[in-house]
Design a protein around this motif. Structure first.
Motif, PDB file in Angstrom:
ATOM      1  N   ALA A   1       0.831  -1.210   0.000  1.00  0.00           N
ATOM      2  CA  ALA A   1       0.000   0.000   0.000  1.00  0.00           C
ATOM      3  C   ALA A   1       0.861   1.255   0.000  1.00  0.00           C
ATOM      4  O   ALA A   1       0.569   2.232  -0.702  1.00  0.00           O
ATOM      5  N   GLU A   2       1.950   1.258   0.798  1.00  0.00           N
ATOM      6  CA  GLU A   2       2.829   2.416   0.855  1.00  0.00           C
ATOM      7  C   GLU A   2       3.571   2.601  -0.466  1.00  0.00           C
ATOM      8  O   GLU A   2       3.710   3.725  -0.960  1.00  0.00           O
ATOM      9  N   ILE A   3       4.025   1.502  -1.056  1.00  0.00           N
ATOM     10  CA  ILE A   3       4.680   1.599  -2.355  1.00  0.00           C
ATOM     11  C   ILE A   3       3.704   2.132  -3.398  1.00  0.00           C
ATOM     12  O   ILE A   3       4.048   2.982  -4.230  1.00  0.00           O
ATOM     13  N   GLY A   4       2.458   1.646  -3.341  1.00  0.00           N
ATOM     14  CA  GLY A   4       1.448   2.133  -4.275  1.00  0.00           C
ATOM     15  C   GLY A   4       1.188   3.618  -4.120  1.00  0.00           C
ATOM     16  O   GLY A   4       1.018   4.342  -5.111  1.00  0.00           O
ATOM     17  N   ARG A   5       1.173   4.076  -2.873  1.00  0.00           N
ATOM     18  CA  ARG A   5       0.966   5.515  -2.638  1.00  0.00           C
ATOM     19  C   ARG A   5       2.119   6.326  -3.209  1.00  0.00           C
ATOM     20  O   ARG A   5       1.905   7.363  -3.848  1.00  0.00           O
ATOM     21  N   LEU A   6       3.342   5.851  -3.000  1.00  0.00           N
ATOM     22  CA  LEU A   6       4.504   6.564  -3.518  1.00  0.00           C
ATOM     23  C   LEU A   6       4.527   6.554  -5.042  1.00  0.00           C
ATOM     24  O   LEU A   6       4.863   7.561  -5.682  1.00  0.00           O
ATOM     25  N   VAL A   7       4.168   5.419  -5.638  1.00  0.00           N
ATOM     26  CA  VAL A   7       4.113   5.345  -7.102  1.00  0.00           C
ATOM     27  C   VAL A   7       3.084   6.342  -7.637  1.00  0.00           C
ATOM     28  O   VAL A   7       3.305   7.008  -8.654  1.00  0.00           O
TER      29      VAL A   7
ATOM     30  N   MET B   1      11.829   8.252  -6.767  1.00  0.00           N
ATOM     31  CA  MET B   1      12.092   6.914  -7.317  1.00  0.00           C
ATOM     32  C   MET B   1      13.073   6.145  -6.443  1.00  0.00           C
ATOM     33  O   MET B   1      12.921   4.928  -6.248  1.00  0.00           O
ATOM     34  N   ASP B   2      14.058   6.827  -5.899  1.00  0.00           N
ATOM     35  CA  ASP B   2      14.981   6.178  -4.960  1.00  0.00           C
ATOM     36  C   ASP B   2      14.242   5.703  -3.708  1.00  0.00           C
ATOM     37  O   ASP B   2      14.535   4.631  -3.168  1.00  0.00           O
ATOM     38  N   GLU B   3      13.289   6.521  -3.246  1.00  0.00           N
ATOM     39  CA  GLU B   3      12.489   6.126  -2.089  1.00  0.00           C
ATOM     40  C   GLU B   3      11.757   4.815  -2.351  1.00  0.00           C
ATOM     41  O   GLU B   3      11.743   3.908  -1.515  1.00  0.00           O
TER      42      GLU B   3
END
Length: 432
Positions: A365-371, A395-397
């Motif tokens: 979910a967190e990766i999806g939010r960042l994407v 993108m590094d995050e």
């Protein structure tokens, strides 16, 4: 100009440190019409004790000078930079934090002209006694306005608990008294020390041609003369790096309809590099989500018991010198809220083990939010931390987040959570 291609996102970042020391990063976004630019100096409200540029004796400047300087740079002898951006149809703004000051604009046209305005007004200070006195009145009203804001007083009060002897407990804008001592000479001393190009970075993201934009920036900078590059000599250090000066509890009475309460947690870990700091921050972000996001058993239990409501929130603030987490809500059960949050934190290991089956979902979910933020030039720009995270971008995050495992959350909890670093601050109505 160096190019770094991110195959996972089909995007590239172009980087170059100019001859004068200015760090420039360009992130083109194909198919976008908007461009967002942000110019940042590594100078904030805590940097009030330092050795001025090319001098040897330290000085102490009034609280609020970094924020004051941010306001004053827009105003020139015969114009205001805000008006120039407005004439070009661009939105412009600026902000000051504890450790940085940033100037920004967004536009869909005339990028070159807007970049010239940004570079020129930030690098051309103009201060007079009359304009400084006028600004003292304007910022004084701003300070008084925030003094009446319960949410800001709650946050500032918590900082006073976590860092009672450090400049963070003072409003970033200073006080009405402190800004009354600011002079054009003080502003120029701070400007010459901290607004050197070698202490600044420029990020441009969105619709852009990197070769052309870098050429524009270089051309602008080559027309200007700057002094010798010299890293600012800051004298700020934490009063107690071990965090033993944390105040456990304070309370403030204000004209509010419901009590507000905040639990704070001060971190004391030191980091060897910006990459380590970023990885640690992302692990803490996931840790807090595992413990208290709105899908957790803890959140649902506290909500069902009426201890929290929709005002509940939490966050991790991290800077080059200090970091802390805070948890707040409006509630009539202030003591119960504080006890529950502190108990959850103190039992983080057990909480993580019990919720281990949620880790993959929380992380995704967190990766999806960042994407999702990759579609926003403003989000990409605002998340950029410069040297704080070793010049890592969004993108590094994401790539770093993908490598974090549950064991990293356990380690982060061990490094971060300690009872001595916890504190409670509450605001109660007059009638209580």
């Amino acid at each position: 100009m160096k190019k770094q291609f991110y195959q996972e996102f089909n995007r590239s970042v172009y980087r170059e440190t100019l001859a004068n020391g200015l760090q420039v990063e360009l992130l083109p976004m194909a198919g976008f019409n908007k461009t967002y630019a942000m110019m940042t100096t590594d100078f904030g409200s805590v940097d009030n004790h330092f050795v001025p540029y090319q001098e040897t004796e330290p000085v102490q400047v009034p609280d609020g000078v970094a924020h004051f300087l941010e306001h004053k740079l827009f105003e020139k002898k015969d114009h205001d930079a805000f008006d120039l951006f407005g004439e070009l149809g661009a939105d412009s703004n600026a902000f000051t934090s504890f450790t940085q000051t940033s100037y920004l604009f967004s536009t869909t046209s005339r990028l070159k002209d807007n970049l010239q305005i940004l570079l020129d007004f930030v690098q051309d200070p103009y201060f007079t006694e009359q304009s400084v006195q006028k600004e003292q009145g304007i910022i004084g009203q701003e300070i008084q306005m925030y003094d009446d804001d319960p949410s800001w007083r709650l946050y500032l009060g918590m900082l006073g608990n976590l860092y009672p002897h450090d400049p963070m407990h003072i409003d970033i804008a200073g006080t009405v008294d402190s800004i009354s001592h600011i002079t054009p000479e003080i502003l120029m001393t701070c400007y010459r020390t901290f607004y050197q190009p070698s202490n600044m970075n420029l990020l441009v993201v969105g619709k852009l041609d990197p070769v052309a934009v870098m050429s524009w920036i270089k051309g602008n900078q080559e027309q200007k003369q700057f002094g010798l590059q010299e890293k600012p000599h800051r004298l700020f250090t934490l009063n107690d790096p071990a965090g033993q000066d944390v105040i456990p509890f304070r309370s403030l009475t204000m004209n509010v309809s419901r009590p507000k309460v905040m639990v704070g947690l001060r971190g004391i870990k030191r980091f060897d590099s910006g990459q380590d700091r970023l990885r640690y921050k992302l692990a803490i972000d996931l840790l807090l989500d595992m413990l208290l996001d709105d899908t957790s058993d803890n959140y649902l239990r506290l909500y069902d018991q009426g201890i929290i409501d929709d005002s509940f929130g939490y966050n991790l603030d991290m800077t080059r010198s200090f970091y802390f987490a805070y948890f707040s809500t409006n509630t009539d059960q202030q003591e119960r809220f504080a006890d529950e949050v502190m108990a959850i934190l103190e039992n983080a290991d057990q909480e993580l083990d019990q919720a281990a089956d949620r880790f993959v979902g929380i992380k995704r979910a967190e990766i999806g939010r960042l994407v999702g933020l990759l579609d926003s030039p403003e989000a990409i720009g605002n998340r950029y931390g410069g040297e704080l995270f070793a010049r890592a971008n969004l993108m590094d995050e994401i790539l770093t987040m993908q490598t974090i495992e549950l064991a990293d959350l356990h380690q982060a909890a061990h490094d971060f959570i300690n009872s001595q670093g916890m504190s409670v601050y509450q605001i109660v109505p007059h009638h209580q």
